[in-house]
Design an enzyme around this catalytic site. Structure first.
Site, PDB file in Angstrom:
ATOM      1  N   LYS A 154     117.844 -10.976 -12.547  1.00  0.00           N
ATOM      2  CA  LYS A 154     118.424  -9.733 -13.068  1.00  0.00           C
ATOM      3  C   LYS A 154     119.773 -10.036 -13.705  1.00  0.00           C
ATOM      4  O   LYS A 154     120.598 -10.737 -13.103  1.00  0.00           O
ATOM      5  CB  LYS A 154     118.599  -8.737 -11.923  1.00  0.00           C
ATOM      6  N   ASP A 185     116.133 -10.141 -16.964  1.00  0.00           N
ATOM      7  CA  ASP A 185     115.806  -8.704 -16.985  1.00  0.00           C
ATOM      8  C   ASP A 185     117.094  -7.897 -16.957  1.00  0.00           C
ATOM      9  O   ASP A 185     117.877  -8.002 -16.010  1.00  0.00           O
ATOM     10  CB  ASP A 185     114.956  -8.380 -15.750  1.00  0.00           C
ATOM     11  N   GLU A 231     113.919  -9.037 -20.643  1.00  0.00           N
ATOM     12  CA  GLU A 231     113.177  -7.812 -20.332  1.00  0.00           C
ATOM     13  C   GLU A 231     114.094  -6.592 -20.416  1.00  0.00           C
ATOM     14  O   GLU A 231     115.240  -6.645 -19.969  1.00  0.00           O
ATOM     15  CB  GLU A 231     112.621  -7.954 -18.906  1.00  0.00           C
ATOM     16  N   GLU A 271     107.876  -1.045 -18.517  1.00  0.00           N
ATOM     17  CA  GLU A 271     107.830  -0.294 -17.260  1.00  0.00           C
ATOM     18  C   GLU A 271     108.289   1.151 -17.448  1.00  0.00           C
ATOM     19  O   GLU A 271     107.936   2.017 -16.666  1.00  0.00           O
ATOM     20  CB  GLU A 271     108.652  -0.983 -16.162  1.00  0.00           C
ATOM     21  N   ASP A 290     102.422  -0.536 -16.767  1.00  0.00           N
ATOM     22  CA  ASP A 290     102.771  -0.023 -15.444  1.00  0.00           C
ATOM     23  C   ASP A 290     101.637   0.885 -14.977  1.00  0.00           C
ATOM     24  O   ASP A 290     101.123   1.698 -15.750  1.00  0.00           O
ATOM     25  CB  ASP A 290     104.087   0.749 -15.528  1.00  0.00           C
ATOM     26  N   HIS A 299     104.208  -4.999 -15.101  1.00  0.00           N
ATOM     27  CA  HIS A 299     105.324  -4.652 -14.229  1.00  0.00           C
ATOM     28  C   HIS A 299     104.767  -4.335 -12.849  1.00  0.00           C
ATOM     29  O   HIS A 299     103.731  -3.687 -12.712  1.00  0.00           O
ATOM     30  CB  HIS A 299     106.037  -3.418 -14.776  1.00  0.00           C
TER      31      HIS A 299
END
Lengths: 429, 429
Positions: B211, B239, B265, B294, B317, B344
């Protein structure tokens, strides 16, 4: 400060939305001083309770704040409501949660304008205590800086100060040009069309919208009838309410080109930027523009519609975007991209609210009336304490303080779901 | 058939979503025969009651219908739920109303698979009673025919029949490749990162997501650390959870290019197709792809992401799109546009559901594992009656009938809001 629940008012006729039961989620914000602000978002009936539920969820972010605290950092407050760490998963900034955000923020704008004793459209005028810097400080530029920066926005507003006073005087005298959607809903008989069109012409209307998309033969007959009634020089627009896929839209509208519509409105899915761009490109040689926006979910989508030349008329909505704050962003982007704004109205109270935005656009942003007009639908105004005033097919600027959102106490009581008299009668029938 | 209310299960760490309280709107559909179907949509906590309210509003369209009636015209049933004349104004097909639609349809897919005694991923396999025609009949092609027609979809499925049995056998033996997001959430200390990464390497993981987006210096240190831990040949993804505007995204990710991430992402707003296209174009020379999905609201948005070359990895998703029906449309479009699907997962139960979709993709649509992997997050599986089985960093195909949506009765009871024990304790503290 609390949501007031839903209120269902009337019925009308649409294509994709076949059985609307015009409603609102109505919000009243209370202050310790006794001053109140009113706001709402428009819905088509079923599901209004979902929006009300969302308003209640947002209430925790509003209750206990002072008006001063909110408006001194209105961008921050907009961000607080639209980007709550947990609730933004439900959007972000789209659908139910954004409709609820609009209702709450509309009430705050109404409250602010009442507190300052100005109609909303003047609240955002520099000579009413605000200045371009303050206007810009209401806008969240997140996710749109690749199209419009804060500096560019400020520059637009500062430049538009020239001639502002004349434009305001002109509006107070002449009003803002409107078009009517009340003549040609799908389902009206030819006799009704003729009668409504005759009446509208007598009242000074010069721009007419016709609903299309259910049946091509029927559309052809109705467009021919209206064009014959209004003559070659008046303006005709057509509206498909999202009926078609992309290639179908191009084919269908091409078939109606002989009636010289100025625009085709909502030819396909409101999310389909690239689809609208393809339709725009195909119809440009026929002199037909694409209009959309009443279901455009937020400023990020409008940004892309503008970037992709996917629309030639921007139809802002006062109750789907995040109130005045987000609409300001769209007005400023539209100006930068040189695309005229022609607001969506109708429903319940959309005319009352959006007139403030389009007056502000003319006086403080675009300074132009070219290819511009505001939709008008002739119903449900009787429920408002400050209903729109239409004179000679123009919106006359509202004079009462506020954002014109307040409904008559008697209307709210009668139509409130489920305890209002209208609903009790409905249940008994 | 009735909604079961919300259930809040745990906490975790995100960037744009700073304080999630992982929850679901959980739906149980009951049949006269006693068979039940379970479904849900995932939320981050506050506002779950809004989704539950929307599920209740949709219930009127479901209750009283037989399973046979639904699945014999599944496209029609999808359209009924997603395009109700009044409720579509609240979307259409986006936000709260679409999340609720997903929850309801997930329960119907679970019910159907249980009735047929197959896991969902096999239900859609031709040799399990379905054929390509039946699969296609579940998909609503409205608004996507400019990218994929029903005939093209059928053609893809018919062609993919070749080698289907081998691929299914391969999956049953080896499982579907996964990557882990559990090692490098923002807020973990370097010691935690090292420990989690060491453990994951020992368990056979080869693909790791980090992240980023809160602080560039911090991101640089953490990416360097992870890259050092995993070596040059294993895969690293980053992400940003929608942190940036377009130009900021390009600059920030370029600064992290030395760590060779496979993808960035959610670099910006999930609605910004053209923004993602600009980012994709800028990062392509650095060998970094863009992944998103997502929070991509529906098939019309995915269509445009594909048309605009705005993503290089499609992250479907299971709970935001309209269940299997709409995900089938996206899998088929992704195949046509030659873009790999990397679902996701995480949240509550997203791993349990999406494994069915990606297994179907491999066996019946794409036939390829190249550049493909399914997200895995190691939490909350203990609440499910048929939790995912991970073996050597692969999802092992589920064997129990259904769509793996059912939660343990004891978990539901304990976490149900507001009467569950967890909430009572929370109130007392």
């Amino acid at each position: 400060r609390k949501p007031r629940g839903e209120s269902r008012l009337s019925r009308s006729h649409r294509t994709a939305h076949t059985d609307p039961d015009y409603s609102t989620a109505y919000v009243v914000v209370h202050t310790d001083s006794g001053l109140q602000g009113f706001g709402f978002t428009f819905t088509l009936g079923k599901g209004t309770e979902i929006v009300v539920c969302a308003v209640r969820a947002l209430a925790g972010l509003v209750v206990g704040k002072s008006l001063q605290e909110i408006v001194s950092d209105f961008r921050g407050f907009y961000r607080l409501l639209s980007s709550d760490g947990q609730m933004r998963w439900l959007g972000p900034e789209k659908g139910v949660i954004h409709l609820a955000t609009a209702a709450v923020l509309n009430a705050v704008w109404d409250l602010w304008a009442r507190a300052e004793a100005f109609p909303s459209f003047r609240l955002t005028l520099p000579d009413s205590g605000s200045d371009p810097k303050q206007i810009v400080s209401c806008v969240d530029f997140r996710y749109i800086t690749d199209a419009l920066t804060e500096e560019e926005a400020l520059d637009i507003l500062v430049k538009a100060q020239e001639g502002k006073q004349q434009r305001e005087d002109q509006m107070l005298k002449e009003g803002y040009p409107a078009y009517t959607t009340s003549c040609a809903w799908i389902g009206y008989s030819d006799e009704q069309l003729k009668q409504l069109c005759t009446d509208a012409l007598k009242s000074g209307w010069t721009k007419f919208k016709v609903k299309v998309g259910a049946d091509l033969e029927d559309d052809t007959r109705r467009c021919r009838l209206i064009r014959q009634m209004i003559g070659p020089d008046k303006t005709l627009m057509i509206d498909a309410n999202q009926r078609w896929d992309v290639s179908e839209a191009i084919g269908w509208v091409s078939s109606l080109a002989e009636f010289k519509p100025l625009w085709i409105e909502e030819p396909t899915c409101p999310d389909d930027i690239l689809g609208h761009a393809a339709i725009s490109k195909a119809l440009a040689p026929l002199g037909i523009g694409v209009a959309t926006g009443e279901q455009c979910q937020n400023r990020v989508m409008f940004k892309q519609f503008l970037q992709a030349s996917a629309l030639q008329f921007v139809q802002i909505d006062s109750c789907r975007l995040g109130s005045v704050n987000e609409n300001l962003a769209v007005l400023l982007m539209a100006h930068k991209f040189k695309v005229p704004v022609c607001p969506h109205a109708g429903g319940v109270g959309l005319c009352e609210l959006v007139q403030h935005l389009i007056l502000f656009d003319y006086i403080c942003v675009s300074g132009s009336l070219s290819n511009r007009m505001c939709e008008y639908v002739d119903h449900l105004h009787e429920h408002f304490t400050s209903p729109v005033v239409i004179h000679d097919a123009h919106y006359m600027p509202p004079k009462d303080p506020g954002y014109s959102c307040e409904m008559l106490e008697s209307s709210v009581k009668k139509h409130q779901y489920p305890e209002g008299d209208v609903w009790k009668q409905h249940k008994n029938n």
